[in-house]
Design a protein around this motif. Structure first.
Motif, PDB file in Angstrom:
ATOM      1  N   VAL C 150     -34.263  17.416 -30.494  1.00 23.58           N
ATOM      2  CA  VAL C 150     -34.305  18.531 -31.002  1.00 23.58           C
ATOM      3  C   VAL C 150     -33.242  19.039 -31.581  1.00 23.58           C
ATOM      4  O   VAL C 150     -32.964  19.632 -32.873  1.00 23.58           O
ATOM      5  N   TYR C 257     -33.031  31.077 -33.199  1.00 22.82           N
ATOM      6  CA  TYR C 257     -34.004  31.623 -34.790  1.00 22.82           C
ATOM      7  C   TYR C 257     -33.471  32.426 -35.721  1.00 22.82           C
ATOM      8  O   TYR C 257     -33.744  31.888 -36.136  1.00 22.82           O
ATOM      9  N   VAL C 266     -37.480  26.729 -39.731  1.00 14.72           N
ATOM     10  CA  VAL C 266     -36.206  27.033 -38.790  1.00 14.72           C
ATOM     11  C   VAL C 266     -36.219  27.031 -37.388  1.00 14.72           C
ATOM     12  O   VAL C 266     -37.317  25.512 -37.423  1.00 14.72           O
ATOM     13  N   ALA C 267     -35.464  26.719 -36.496  1.00  9.25           N
ATOM     14  CA  ALA C 267     -35.169  26.197 -35.709  1.00  9.25           C
ATOM     15  C   ALA C 267     -36.609  26.072 -34.579  1.00  9.25           C
ATOM     16  O   ALA C 267     -37.467  27.566 -34.633  1.00  9.25           O
ATOM     17  N   GLY C 268     -36.744  25.111 -34.162  1.00 11.92           N
ATOM     18  CA  GLY C 268     -37.243  25.338 -32.743  1.00 11.92           C
ATOM     19  C   GLY C 268     -39.144  24.751 -33.329  1.00 11.92           C
ATOM     20  O   GLY C 268     -40.044  24.775 -32.772  1.00 11.92           O
ATOM     21  N   SER C 269     -39.330  24.311 -34.630  1.00 10.15           N
ATOM     22  CA  SER C 269     -40.918  24.368 -35.428  1.00 10.15           C
ATOM     23  C   SER C 269     -40.997  23.313 -34.196  1.00 10.15           C
ATOM     24  O   SER C 269     -42.520  22.744 -34.962  1.00 10.15           O
ATOM     25  N   GLY C 270     -40.647  22.142 -33.887  1.00 10.27           N
ATOM     26  CA  GLY C 270     -40.964  20.981 -33.456  1.00 10.27           C
ATOM     27  C   GLY C 270     -40.203  20.980 -32.152  1.00 10.27           C
ATOM     28  O   GLY C 270     -39.170  21.253 -32.362  1.00 10.27           O
ATOM     29  N   LYS C 271     -41.284  20.904 -31.405  1.00 12.00           N
ATOM     30  CA  LYS C 271     -40.316  20.910 -29.736  1.00 12.00           C
ATOM     31  C   LYS C 271     -40.468  19.426 -29.753  1.00 12.00           C
ATOM     32  O   LYS C 271     -41.480  18.223 -29.424  1.00 12.00           O
TER      33      LYS C 271
END
Lengths: 327, 329, 271
Positions: C150, C257, C266-271
Motif C-alpha cells: 500500500v 483521500y 489517488v490513494a487507495g485505488s488498489g487495496k
C-alpha cells in the motif's frame, strides 16, 4: 585527486576555485559523493531491506509451505513423513476434495460475473457523467466500502440475512414472503434461511468484493473518449450496439483486472462461508481445517496450491488481454 | 587562461548504445556555444556530462583546467536550465530562485535580495510569491534562468531552453538570451535541434550525429562550408551533389553542397532543368527542379517570376558557391 | 477527454449506478442502527427500541480494551515498518532501471495478490518450523509484509511525478544527496507517504485472515469480532464494537483521500 599540469601552482589554484565549489564536509558530504560516483550503491542500500524482508519472511515461508505439499502424512501415526511424494496431490482428486474445489471455483466464477454486471453501471456513470463534487463523492463512495472493515461488512450481512432480520421484514412488507420461501425451497441454492444458504454466501461475497471490480472498470472507462460513443451513434449504432461493439471491448481489460481480485479473493476466503452459508466446505475452510484440527499440513499445503495454480492460469490469460494496464 | 570547458575523447555508453562516442571539444571562456543535432545524436548527453549528471565511460572533462573526474554536480561551478525547467513545485518563485544560495548557507535577507535582483533581471520582479504552476511557459523559463544565474556560475548550460515556447516568444527569448550573455560575460552552452536557433544565437556551433561531432565552426562556416553530407542536409537543407556530377563540373570527384538560394534561374544559365513543383514560402518561393537524374531545390526571392510546372528553365550558380565536402563515401 | 456538450445520463443508468452505490453503503449504515437496539438475543428488525446502554457496557469490557490496544499497537508498528520498506522499494524502482525491476514489483504485490489464507498458513508453518513462539511480533511480521504494497503503490506514483529533473536541478544548484532528499524529495512525497501510511494502518487494523494464523492465543479486535461471530456471547457488545471499528477506519481513509486527491493517482485505488 590529480591536477593537470599548468604553469603556476598559484594560477592552478585560482582555476580550481573557478571550477569547483567548496564541498560540504563530514560524513553526509562524503557519503553523498560516493552515492554519485557509484549510483549502484544507493540502489543496493534502498533495495536490501525490502528484498530481505519479503524474500526471507514471505517467499521463505511460501516455499517452505509448498515444499510440505510434497510430503505426506502417515495414516496410522498422524505424523508427517518427510519423503518426497505426490501422494498428497493425489488426495486432492478424491471426490470429496474435488467437490470442494469445484464448489469454490464455481462460486468464484458466479461472484465475478455478478460483480462485473453490478460494477459496470457504477463505473460507467462515474467515468462519463459524474463531474466535480459528484465525481469525488462517487470515488469516496467506492473507496469507503473497499477499505472499511471486512469483518464488519460480513457481520452486517449476518444481520441482514438473519431469519428475523431486515430482508425477511422487507419481503413481508411487500407481501412477497411467498417469493422468498419459493427461492429458499430451491435445492442447492436454497436452505432454511438466507444466512445458511449458498445464496447468502454469494450475496456476501458479491458485496465484499464489489469495490475491487468497480475501481478498475471505472479506470478503464475513463480512458474511453466520449467521442468514440458519439462516433458510434453518429455511424448509426443503437445504444445496445454501441455497448456491444465499442464500450464493452474497451472496458474488458478493466473487467478482467477487477476479476483477478474478485476471483482470487473468493478462492482463498474461509471466513465468509464459515459465517454465512451451508456447512459444506470451500477451499479456504478446507485448508484451515486440514492445518488446524486435522493437523495434516501436507494436504493443507496441497490445497493452497489449487488457488495459486488457478490464479496463475488466470493471470497468464489476463496478461495476454492487457488487463494489467487498467490496474 | 585554460578553456572554460574541455572534453577530450569523451564517451558515454549505455550498454551497447554509444550515446556519446569519442568527443573532443574546447569551449572558450565567454563563448556562446551551441550543440546542434537531431534527437538521439548525443548533444544532451554531452551537456549532462558537463553538468555532472552523467559520468563519462571513457575520456575526461576539464572545467577551467580542473579535471572533473569524481566531482559531483553539486560541487561544479556550473548551472543548468532544464528543458522542462524543473522548478520545484512545492516552493514559490522566490524560494525557487534562492534555492542555490540557501543550500550554500547564505542568510535569508541576503539571499532574498539576490533572488529579487535576479527576478528583476529576467523582468519578473513581482512574481516572487507565486507558485510555478501559476506561471506561463515563458515565465517559467525566465524563472529557471534566474534560478541558475543567481548562483553566478562560470558556465551556464541550457538544454533546449526554448523548445517548449511558441514561435513568437521563442524569437524574443533568443534576442534576450544573447543580450544577457553579452552583458554577463558567462560561458553559455546550449543544446538545440533547431538549426535556425543555433545559427542565429551562437558564436560557434558543434553539429552532432550518432554521438559524434560532425563539424565545429562559426555559423557561417557550418552553413556555407559544411564538411559532410549530414551537416549540409541538417543545417539548412542544402542540395547535395554526387561525386560524378561534381567531377563533370570541377574535375575533382567528391560530394558537394549547393545552397538552394545560390541557384539562380534564367535563360542565360548553363544547365537546363525541368520544374517539378513550387511552394510559396512568404519571403521567397521554393522551386523543385530535375536536372537529369538529380533533384534540386532552389529558392527565388519574392517578386521574381515563378516558372510554371513542367517547363524547362536554365539554372546556374557561381563556381565558388559549389562547396566540395570532405565526405568521400 | 470528454466533450463539453455532453448529454445527461440515461435514467436507467442513473438508477443502476445509484442502486449499486446504495448496495455498497446500506449494510454498513445498518450497523449504526443495531448498535443502539434494545434487543439482545436476536437480530430482530425493526429494533423494538433504542438505548445507549450498550455503549457503557462495551466501555467496561476489559477484553474489548485489550483487543483494541493490541490492534492499535500492531497497526502502528506494522505501518512504520511498511512505510520504511515501501518507500525504499519505491525509491529504488522509480529511480533507476535495473535488472529484476519487474520481479521486485511483483514481489511487493504478491502478499496481497495471493489469497490471505496462503500468506497466513505459510507464515504459521514457517514459525513452527523455526520454533518461533507466537507474540505481538509474529502478528506484526505478517501485517508489515502485506502493508508494504500500500505504501509502495502510493509512493511509487508520487516518485514518478517527482523524480528526474527535479532531483537533478537540486544537485545542479549545489545540494548533495541528503540536502536534496530533505529539501526536494521529502516535501514532494510526504503527503503520498502519509496517505500510504494511513491506508496501511487501516489495512492492518482490520486484518483478520492472516492474523488468525499468526496470533496464537491473543486477540486483536478483528479476531475478537470473529470469535463473536462464530460463537456469539453478547450480541449488543459486538454491535457497538463493529460501529467503533467502522469509525476508526473511516478517518484514515478519508484523510488519505484528501492528502492525495490533487494528484493523478489517488490513494487507495488498489487495496
Amino acid at each position: 585527486m590529480t591536477v593537470s599540469a599548468t604553469p603556476s601552482p598559484h594560477l592552478d589554484h585560482a582555476n580550481r576555485a573557478l571550477a569547483i565549489l567548496p564541498g560540504k564536509g563530514g560524513i553526509t558530504g562524503r557519503l553523498s559523493d560516493s552515492f554519485w560516483r557509484n549510483p549502484k550503491l544507493l540502489l543496493i542500500l534502498f533495495l536490501t531491506p525490502p528484498v530481505l524482508w519479503l524474500g526471507i519472511i514471505y517467499l521463505g515461508s511460501l516455499f517452505a509451505l509448498l515444499a510440505q505439499s510434497f510430503f505426506s502424512i502417515d495414516e496410522f501415526s498422524g505424523l508427517v513423513k518427510y519423503e518426497l511424494t505426490l501422494k498428497t496431490y493425489g488426495e486432492l482428486f478424491r471426490p470429496a476434495n474435488l467437490d470442494i474445489i469445484i464448489r469454490t471455483a464455481s462460486m468464484a466464477a458466479c461472484v465475478t460475473l455478478a460483480a462485473a454486471i453490478v460494477a459496470f453501471p457504477i463505473g460507467y456513470f462515474a467515468a462519463r457523467y459524474a463531474r466535480g463534487k459528484w465525481k469525488a463523492l462517487f470515488y469516496i463512495g467506492v473507496m469507503l466500502p473497499l477499505w472499511s472493515s471486512y469483518l464488519v461488512k460480513v457481520y452486517a450481512w449476518k444481520l441482514i440475512l438473519a431469519k428475523e432480520g431486515i430482508l425477511t421484514w422487507i419481503f413481508a412488507k411487500l407481501h412477497l414472503t411467498w417469493l422468498l420461501d419459493a427461492w429458499l425451497a430451491i435445492p442447492v441454492i436454497g436452505g432454511y434461511s438466507l444466512s445458511v444458504s449458498y445464496t447468502g454466501t454469494f450475496l456476501v461475497f458479491l458485496y465484499v468484493w464489489l469495490p475491487f471490480m468497480v475501481l478498475p472498470v471505472q479506470a478503464a472507462l475513463e480512458r474511453v473518449p466520449a467521442s468514440y460513443i458519439e462516433a458510434s451513434g453518429d455511424l448509426g449504432a443503437k445504444p445496445s450496439q454501441t455497448f456491444r461493439h465499442i464500450l464493452f471491448p474497451l472496458a474488458l481489460p478493466g473487467i478482467v483486472a477487477g476479476s483477478i481480485f474478485t476471483f482470487s479473493l473468493t478462492l482463498g476466503d474461509y471466513i465468509i462461508p464459515q459465517i454465512i452459508g451451508s456447512s459444506r466446505l470451500f477451499i479456504g475452510q478446507a485448508v484451515y481445517a486440514q492445518q488446524g484440527t486435522a493437523g495434516n499440513i501436507p494436504l493443507a499445503a496441497a490445497f493452497t496450491v489449487v488457488p495459486i495454480v488457478i490464479m496463475g492460469i488466470y493471470l497468464w490469460g489476463a496478461k495476454r488481454m492487457g488487463a494489467f494496464d487498467a490496474l | 587562461m585554460p578553456p572554460a570547458v574541455l572534453l577530450s575523447k569523451v564517451s558515454r555508453h549505455f550498454g551497447a548504445v554509444r550515446a556519446v562516442d569519442g568527443v573532443d571539444l574546447t569551449i572558450k571562456e565567454g563563448e556562446f556555444f551551441a550543440m546542434l543535432g537531431p534527437s538521439g545524436s548525443g548533444k544532451t548527453t554531452c551537456l549532462r556530462l558537463i553538468a555532472g549528471f552523467e559520468q563519462p565511460t571513457h575520456g575526461h572533462i576539464e572545467i577551467f583546467g580542473t579535471p572533473m573526474d569524481g566531482v559531483p554536480p553539486y560541487r561544479r561551478n556550473v548551472n543548468t536550465v532544464f528543458q522542462d525547467y524543473a522548478l520545484f513545485p512545492h516552493m514559490n518563485i522566490i524560494d525557487n530562485v534562492a534555492y542555490g544560495l540557501m543550500i550554500r548557507g547564505i542568510g535569508k535577507t541576503d539571499r532574498l535580495r539576490a533572488a529579487n535582483n535576479a527576478l528583476e533581471m529576467v523582468a519578473l520582479p513581482d512574481y516572487g510569491t507565486r507558485r510555478p504552476s501559476q506561471l506561463s511557459g515563458g515565465q517559467r523559463q525566465r524563472v529557471a534562468l534566474a534560478r541558475a544565474l543567481v548562483n553566478k556560475p562560470k558556465v551556464l548550460l541550457l538544454d533546449e531552453p526554448l523548445g517548449a515556447l511558441d514561435l513568437k516568444l521563442r524569437e524574443q527569448m533568443q534576442e534576450e538570451l544573447k543580450v544577457l550573455q553579452r552583458k554577463l560575460g558567462i560561458t553559455f552552452i546550449f543544446v538545440t535541434h533547431d538549426q535556425g536557433e543555433a545559427l542565429s544565437m551562437a558564436d560557434r556551433v558543434a553539429v552532432f550525429s550518432d554521438g559524434k561531432i560532425m563539424q565545429i565552426g562559426t555559423p557561417q562556416d557550418i552553413y556555407q562550408r559544411p564538411q559532410t553530407r549530414f551537416v549540409a542536409d541538417f543545417v539548412g537543407s542544402s542540395n547535395v551533389l554526387p561525386p560524378e556530377f561534381v567531377k563533370s563540373l570541377t574535375g575533382t570527384a567528391g560530394w558537394a553542397s549547393l545552397r538552394p538560394e545560390a541557384i539562380s534561374l534564367g535563360t542565360g544559365e548553363t544547365h537546363i532543368a525541368t520544374v517539378t513543383g513550387s511552394s510559396y514560402l512568404g519571403g521567397c518561393t521554393r522551386v523543385g527542379l530535375a536536372l537529369g537524374g538529380l533533384r534540386l531545390n532552389a529558392l527565388i526571392p519574392a517578386g521574381q517570376p515563378v516558372p510554371e510546372n513542367g517547363s524547362a528553365v536554365g539554372i546556374g550558380w557561381k563556381p565558388e558557391e559549389l562547396h566540395v565536402m570532405e565526405d568521400t563515401q | 477527454m470528454h466533450s463539453d456538450g455532453r448529454t445527461h445520463a440515461p435514467l436507467g443508468l442513473k438508477i443502476a449506478a445509484g442502486a449499486g452505490l446504495l448496495f455498497m453503503h446500506l449494510p454498513i449504515a445498518l450497523i449504526f442502527v443495531y448498535a443502539f437496539t434494545t434487543e439482545d438475543k436476536s437480530y430482530q428488525w425493526p429494533p423494538p427500541g433504542f438505548t445507549i446502554k450498550w455503549l457503557a457496557v462495551t466501555w467496561n469490557r476489559p477484553d474489548v480494551w485489550q483487543a483494541l490496544v493490541l490492534s492499535l499497537k500492531t497497526a502502528s508498528v506494522s505501518t512504520l515498518i511498511a512505510m520504511v520498506l515501501g518507500t525504499f522499494c519505491a525509491a529504488a524502482v522509480s529511480r533507476s532501471k535495473f535488472f529484476g525491476r519487474e520481479t521486485i514489483s511483483l514481489l511487493v504485490i504478491l502478499p496481497i495478490a495471493l489469497p490471505g489464507i496462503i500468506t497466513g498458513i505459510a507464515l504459521r508453518s514457517a514459525f513452527s518450523l523455526a520454533d518461533i513462539p507466537f507474540s505481538i511480533w509474529t502478528i506484526i511480521l505478517g501485517h508489515a509484509t502485506f502493508c508494504v504494497v500500500v505504501v509502495y503503490n502510493n509512493a511509487v506514483a508520487r516518485f514518478r511525478r517527482t523524480s528526474g529533473s527535479l532531483v537533478e536541478a537540486s544537485m545542479d544548484l549545489g545540494a548533495n544527496s541528503f540536502q536534496t532528499f530533505r529539501h526536494v524529495i521529502l516535501p514532494n512525497i510526504s503527503t503520498a507517504l502519509l496517505a500510504g501510511g494511513m491506508l496501511a494502518f487501516a489495512l492492518s487494523f482490520d486484518e483478520v485472515i492472516v492474523t488468525t494464523f499468526t496470533a496464537g492465543q491473543q486477540s486483536t479486535l478483528p479476531i475478537w469480532m470473529l470469535e463473536e461471530l462464530v460463537r456469539p456471547r453478547q450480541r449488543p457488545v459486538t454491535n457497538v464494537v463493529a460501529m467503533v471499528v467502522v469509525l476508526v477506519t473511516v478517518f484514515p481513509i478519508l484523510a488519505a483521500y484528501y492528502l492525495t486527491r490533487d494528484g493523478d493517482q489517488v490513494a487507495g485505488s488498489g487495496k
